[in-house]
Design an enzyme around this catalytic site. Structure first.
Site, PDB file in Angstrom:
ATOM      1  CB  ILE A 264      -0.732  -0.059   1.095  1.00 19.59           C
ATOM      2  CG1 ILE A 264      -1.948  -1.303   1.028  1.00 19.59           C
ATOM      3  CG2 ILE A 264      -1.772   1.404   1.381  1.00 19.59           C
ATOM      4  CD1 ILE A 264      -2.809  -1.294   2.284  1.00 19.59           C
ATOM      5  CD  GLU A 286       9.227   3.253  10.573  1.00 21.44           C
ATOM      6  OE1 GLU A 286       9.595   3.293  11.979  1.00 21.44           O
ATOM      7  OE2 GLU A 286       8.124   3.089  10.395  1.00 21.44           O
ATOM      8  CG  ASN A 376       4.727  -8.226  10.689  1.00 18.28           C
ATOM      9  OD1 ASN A 376       5.019  -9.272  10.675  1.00 18.28           O
ATOM     10  ND2 ASN A 376       4.122  -7.386   9.645  1.00 18.28           N
TER      11      ASN A 376
END
Length: 492
Positions: A264, A286, A376
């Site tokens: 996405i 990041e 995650n």
């Protein structure tokens, strides 16, 4: 330059690492993470286990490492404790079975927590480097992460000297470590591309106990930028940002963007690059992933700051082959700087992240399927979401061919609260939640973001739920989740 160091094979270096050691790996995503030691540690664990001896390490990383590295360690039952983020199916299974203790953390906070000793001492740091100097200077590679802190705090350091990386990769680095409160100065970054540190980390050279030479690429991500669902979400994101520009809420020169990892986000960056009305912009993020390299080439992105280059081997080679161009356009920072709340707020970053589910009031779940099974981790999404000028969350409205709705009455787990989530976008549309009361937010999310097959259910829930400022029916708030567990479909 590094001839004084003891050369070892990966298997020899793994002998340095003992049972129950706290081990810290460099890198941020696969970029800059160790390539040889994970397999060697797994081999050592298997040998020890065959000899009926205990052998597990506690493992700290910057973010994820390569899934293959986590998988091989998990398969060898070599890890007892893990933080702060992972993307490995094998390790994920062990975590959800309770076989590995996992600590899910905001990535900007990890280095400070280590500095204050919350996790105990780091026994061994395993750091990928592009170069060393006899006086203890260490030049890092394609991912900075928490490596500077690991180098300074570890009792022993094993260096993976990776000759795959161009030595000029050091030109991208900007290494600075904030002081400790209450004598911590502000980080003087007032523009996404400001540099405030050095290109290397200085440590006591006596701590380096081994150098393992490698010549291995990062395990780059393979992304499907042609996914129609992702493209529609990306189109909606661009529509929203253009509306904000038209209303004067984003200045003509735009604002720095943060973009998470995945299909996405990659599609969003590509669509922004294609739109002629969106001006050239900066990134303060990041990670930099695949589509960013192309946009840097075309000039659509004029500069990008991050902690790692999470890109394919071909794209990394393109950067290395054209360092005269890219060196002034990319900055790689430690993650406590790339994800620093002070800087994110000052720069007015627009944060673009993906969630697993949202509830009708705007809370977001990024980490746990059905509230119990880790996917995650929260990663850096919370660092940016809580402090960005605009916090945008994105997701498909349904999963598994409609058996799961991304929009539910109440999130089964909350990582991001309604007080920080400003905008939710699915392929169905845009829910701008700013300035709305709880019931207004609920109707806006249902009408604009929920899939049509779930809208009637969600509206009925809202209409029938008792309450005051917020309406909830605690007897039925998790009916969709219960149906999913019982029948495999939220609608039963």
């Amino acid at each position: 330059m590094e001839t004084q160091w003891t050369r070892m094979t990966a298997n020899e270096a793994a002998e340095i690492i003992q049972h129950n050691d706290m081990v810290a790996f460099s890198g941020f995503t696969p970029a800059g993470s160790p390539k040889a030691l994970p397999t060697a540690i797994a081999r050592r664990a298997n040998e020890q286990h065959e000899a009926k001896k205990p052998y597990q390490i506690r493992l700290l990383t910057g973010a994820s490492i390569s899934a293959a590295a986590d998988d091989v360690l998990s398969d060898a039952d070599a890890v007892s404790w893990r933080a702060p983020y992972q993307t490995s199916s094998g390790l994920r299974k062990k975590i959800n079975q309770g076989a590995v203790s996992f600590v899910d953390l905001h990535l900007s906070e990890v280095a400070q927590m280590v500095n204050y000793g919350f996790f105990g001492d780091i026994d061994v740091a395993v750091i990928e480097a592009s170069a060393l100097a006899p006086d203890g200077r260490v030049w890092l590679t394609s991912g900075i992460g928490n490596a500077p802190t690991w180098l300074l705090r570890a009792k022993k350091v094993i260096i993976e000297l990776n000759h795959y990386h161009d030595p000029r990769v050091a030109e991208l680095a900007d290494i600075v470590i904030p002081g400790a409160p209450p004598r911590r100065n502000s980080v003087s970054i007032f523009h996404a591309m400001d540099r405030v540190g050095t290109r290397y980390v200085q440590i006591d050279p006596k701590k380096i106990v081994a150098v393992v030479e490698t010549n291995l690429p990062d395990a780059g991500n393979m992304l499907d930028k042609q996914n129609p669902m992702c493209q529609q979400i990306a189109d909606n994101v661009v529509t929203f940002l253009l509306q904000e520009m038209a209303h004067g809420r984003i200045p003509p020169e735009f604002l720095p963007l943060q973009s998470g990892v995945g299909n996405i986000n990659n599609a969003v960056m590509a669509r922004l690059g294609e739109n002629p009305v969106i001006p050239p912009f900066m990134m303060y993020s990041e990670v930099l992933q695949e589509s960013v390299v192309h946009l840097l080439e075309t000039g659509k992105i004029s500069g990008a700051s991050a902690s790692s280059l999470t890109i394919s081997a071909d794209s990394l080679r393109k950067i290395y082959d054209n360092m005269d161009y890219f060196a002034s356009r990319i900055v790689l920072r430690p993650q406590e700087i790339s994800n620093n709340p002070e800087i994110i707020r000052r720069l007015g970053v627009i944060a673009l992240n993906v969630g697993l589910e949202f509830d009708i009031y705007g809370h977001a779940n990024s980490t746990h399927v059905a509230g119990v099974d880790l996917m995650n981790g929260i990663g850096g999404s919370g660092d940016f979401e809580r402090n960005a000028y605009l916090s945008i969350f994105m997701a498909p409205s349904i999963a598994k061919e409609g058996k799961i709705s991304t929009v539910v009455p109440m999130c089964s787990h909350v990582d991001h609260s309604e007080h920080s989530v400003k905008v939710i976008i699915t392929e169905q549309g845009i829910a701008d939640l700013r300035g709305l009361s709880p019931l207004q937010r609920a109707r806006t999310i249902i009408d604009n973001c929920a899939h049509p097959m779930y809208r009637d259910y969600l509206h009925r829930y809202l209409e029938n739920a008792p309450g005051g400022h917020i309406h909830h029916d605690l007897s039925h708030v998790f009916d969709l989740h219960r149906n999913l567990i019982a029948t495999g479909s939220m609608l039963g």
